[in-house]
Design an enzyme around this catalytic site. Sequence first.
Site, PDB file in Angstrom:
ATOM      1  N   GLU B 298       0.771  -0.874   0.340  1.00 29.54           N
ATOM      2  CA  GLU B 298       0.004   0.064  -0.185  1.00 29.54           C
ATOM      3  C   GLU B 298       0.714   1.129   0.333  1.00 29.54           C
ATOM      4  OE1 GLU B 298      -3.269  -0.067  -0.197  1.00 29.54           O
ATOM      5  OE2 GLU B 298      -3.586  -1.564  -0.439  1.00 29.54           O
ATOM      6  N   CYS B 332      -2.237   8.720   4.084  1.00 27.30           N
ATOM      7  CA  CYS B 332      -2.530   8.245   2.278  1.00 27.30           C
ATOM      8  C   CYS B 332      -3.577   8.816   1.783  1.00 27.30           C
ATOM      9  CB  CYS B 332      -1.864   6.808   2.455  1.00 27.30           C
ATOM     10  SG  CYS B 332      -2.605   5.679   2.884  1.00 27.30           S
TER      11      CYS B 332
END
Lengths: 463, 535
Positions: B298, B332
């Site tokens: 990720e 994020c």
Amino acid sequence: MDRAQPSPPVEKRVDGAVSNPELEREIKQLGGELHGSFPSALRHPVRAVDARAMEMASSDRELRAALFRFVDVVPACRSLDDVARHLTDFLDEVPEAPPPLEAAMRIAHTKAGRAALGAAAARGVRHIAHRFIVGETPRAALSVLSQLWNRGIASSVDLLGEATVTAAEADRYAHRCAAALAELAAAVRGWPERPMLERDATGTLPRANLSVKVSALTPLLRADAPALGKQDAARRLRPLLVGAREQRAHIHIDMESLDSREAVLDLVLELLSEPEFAEGPSAGVVLQAYLRDSPQQLEQILAWTRAHTRTPPLQVRLVKGAYWDHELVQARQQGWPAPVFEVKAECDRNFETLTRRLLEARPAVRVAVASHNLRSVSHAIAYNRLLGAPDTELELQVLRGLGDELQDALAQHGFRVRTYCPVGDLVAGMAYLVRRLLENTSNEAFISEQARNTPLETLLAAP
Amino acid sequence: MTVLNRSPSTPARLAPFSNEPVLELRRAAVRARLEDALTALDRGLPLEVPVMVGDDARAGAGSRFDSTDPGDPERVVARAAQAHEGEVAAAVATAGEGFRRWSRKSAGDRALALTRAAGWMRDHRLELAALEVRECAKPWPEADADVCEAIDFLEYYARGAVALEAGRELIQVPGERNELRYAPRGVTAVVSPWNFPLAIPCGMAAASLATGNAVVLKPAEQSPACALRLVEALRAGGVPAETISLLPGTGEVGAALVKDPGVHTIAFTGSMQVGLEIVRAAAEPHRGQHHLKRVVAELGGKNCVLVDADADLDEAVPEIVSSAFVYAGQKCSAAARVLVHEAILEPLLERLAGAVRVLVVGQAADLETVVPPVIERAAKERVDRYRELAGRTGRLVAAAEPVPEGGWFCPPTLATDLPPDSPVLAEEIFGPLLTVEPIGDIEEGCEIIERLPYALTGGLFARDPATVRFVSSRTPVGNLYVNRGTTGAKVGRQPFGGNKLSGTGSKAGGPDYLLQFVEPRAVTENTMRHGIVVH
């Protein structure tokens, strides 16, 4: 009422509600009389159409959602073509659109058709909006307000606005409120005497009445940090309280969703505790009966009134609450227990319990019962009478556009009724409008029950 | 259907999954509990974080490093042992041993350990959140949400693994029996970031453990104490020590770990740059390594929010502002670029500017705070560089200034008028800087998004359902949020993760995530013998 006065006999039912045959008789009688004064649909063809539209919207969830989303977006559309495109795109999502809407969809295939559809739809939305919103500015609203007054109906002005996300917007709203106070105070001086609307046992009731939203007075209102928004709103609310006192106007602090309740109530009670405001202005707060913890909230308010005797007394406006869907959805999304009653009867019972507690707490508070529910209103009047108090000691409140019939009936029977009158432009009014439409087309809403011709006996039955 | 191999201790049925409710901080009584938790935590600081290899916890063998409070860098939150190379190898070898035993347990037994670990976290909930407040400067609501997400991962993957153990239905014909089962892969190296210091390492570890893998955890050097608590929770729940090891340390520990031939799966959440290094390192098989390493990654994002002309700005402005600035933009999923229809550029810019100016910058422990300090000095310097560049090549529209002194505070800033090729518009800043650009229409906005290397989250504020359909089919982002903020994905509700250079598309908290941690095995048995079908 004076605490020394004996309470009327009541007996507890198993479910905790109170049953009193004398009270029930009075409620049935009053409710019947008020209901008898409602205009029949035949005499009000425009309202009959609106009622049918409301009923159509209530009966089909998908259609209701599509129409409300459309109403909501109209002010943000850039052209009639844009209006028509939004309407057809929303209706596309309804699995089985009723035939009149199918026809509307077909004409939207051409540019000219879209323009015509857009114009018709925009007109329709304006028509609905004007039923709920009395004017774009306080000045424009004055003629409506004075007409109401002449007919024996008081008012409270609510300035609609966009959400406040910046300090400049908060300042602007505060400025609009100050200007509205001044304008209202000047205008009401010329109104004729209406003793029922301007005096009760504790003194004068101001003619000018403004409802204010704390969320519009600060961009910093946050559920998890109420002190911050409270401080920021206080510096804008304080001058408004001074202005209201100087101009002998009433200022009422509205309640919104539970997220802001602590900040709002603490703010108002803290400001009104300041020695400067011990003798005015006339001010009020709101109690939302749909909240499960509203009885504790009321006790908090009453404890405050015992600790701070002020003249005039604090007015408490008892409402059901307008954010039911929001509260429930938010609680479900977060996994929290629902803060509101999920069963209508429980909410209605609580409304009556709070009504009685409030009426018994006078003269420490002034009581305003704001409801369109004929049973709740009749209950308040009946209990007030049962306590031996004159009708002047109770105020009833309705919303412009939704409670018009009840408003007329109450005025006609000599009760003090105050109509909550939103003022503002269409963009600003949409959030208000959609909330009201949602509230009143929900299956359990009193107004839609009325539209469905529910028998009077059912409407007046004890919850 | 395959019969589940259940041991007597296995609960016959786990209650259906539901998200752990976050604290109802709008209630004064709930808020009142926070301060005590923080005071209690502070009394025990600094915490000691050892290297934990199986049963062996070594506190002082090698060099040491500290984690500090970003809002007061003088305050040492934890003193951690830096794992050395030998410990990395030992941890992987121990995990290999642990794997042999752990993988033989039923999914039900493993689920029991994970749900007990979740229970341990519930019992220590405020203490864990307080630690995040101190070690990572996560404001309370964010810290609490992180603890809840960690609990969710444990509960969700525990259930998912039980379901996965049953295998999948295959076509069956007379004379053969076909089975598809999922077996654990082996040892997972979990390399985790500091921004969700409990939830992210917990999610990666829980998925590995639930499916029968053993884990070696290398947490970010900024948040070793949070990682220690995670390991404690798992072990308290019943995960054997040999199955979960902890290697505190800086980047080289992670680099050594992912290169170890005994590692089968690498679960990484962090920057694109480090992620690409890991992919390269994992691609090279070592002598004696008889498997391909799988990388679950990720990575970063450059998340855009499209605002169409029919958007409700009352809704869009607060949602955009919180998406960009809550936790100082260090998620994020945070919003970085607003692409707004030119017809409403001016009102949106004006309202965003006003909303940015009233943002409260402060210590994470204060409930008023929206924008806490960034994690460390290097982060502040990076954000300041981009901010300076945005001011020099574009225009800074608004900022909440001045910011407090003493911590790594960066003023939340709104910038516009940047040249199209500006690095400010292309690179992940990971701080409180938001840019605004006008677009002619939504299609133009979609083209801008398509040209970005990242595809993590995206936002859309529009009310025409046709626009919503168009954008959802056009944008490659892993998570598109319509008429709401771009952060705060919930386990089981918003499977989270990006595409393109934002990640391997594995979707944490979603129904497919566990498949990354297993290898499929099909068994086909001939059930016909001399013309007789034995079944």
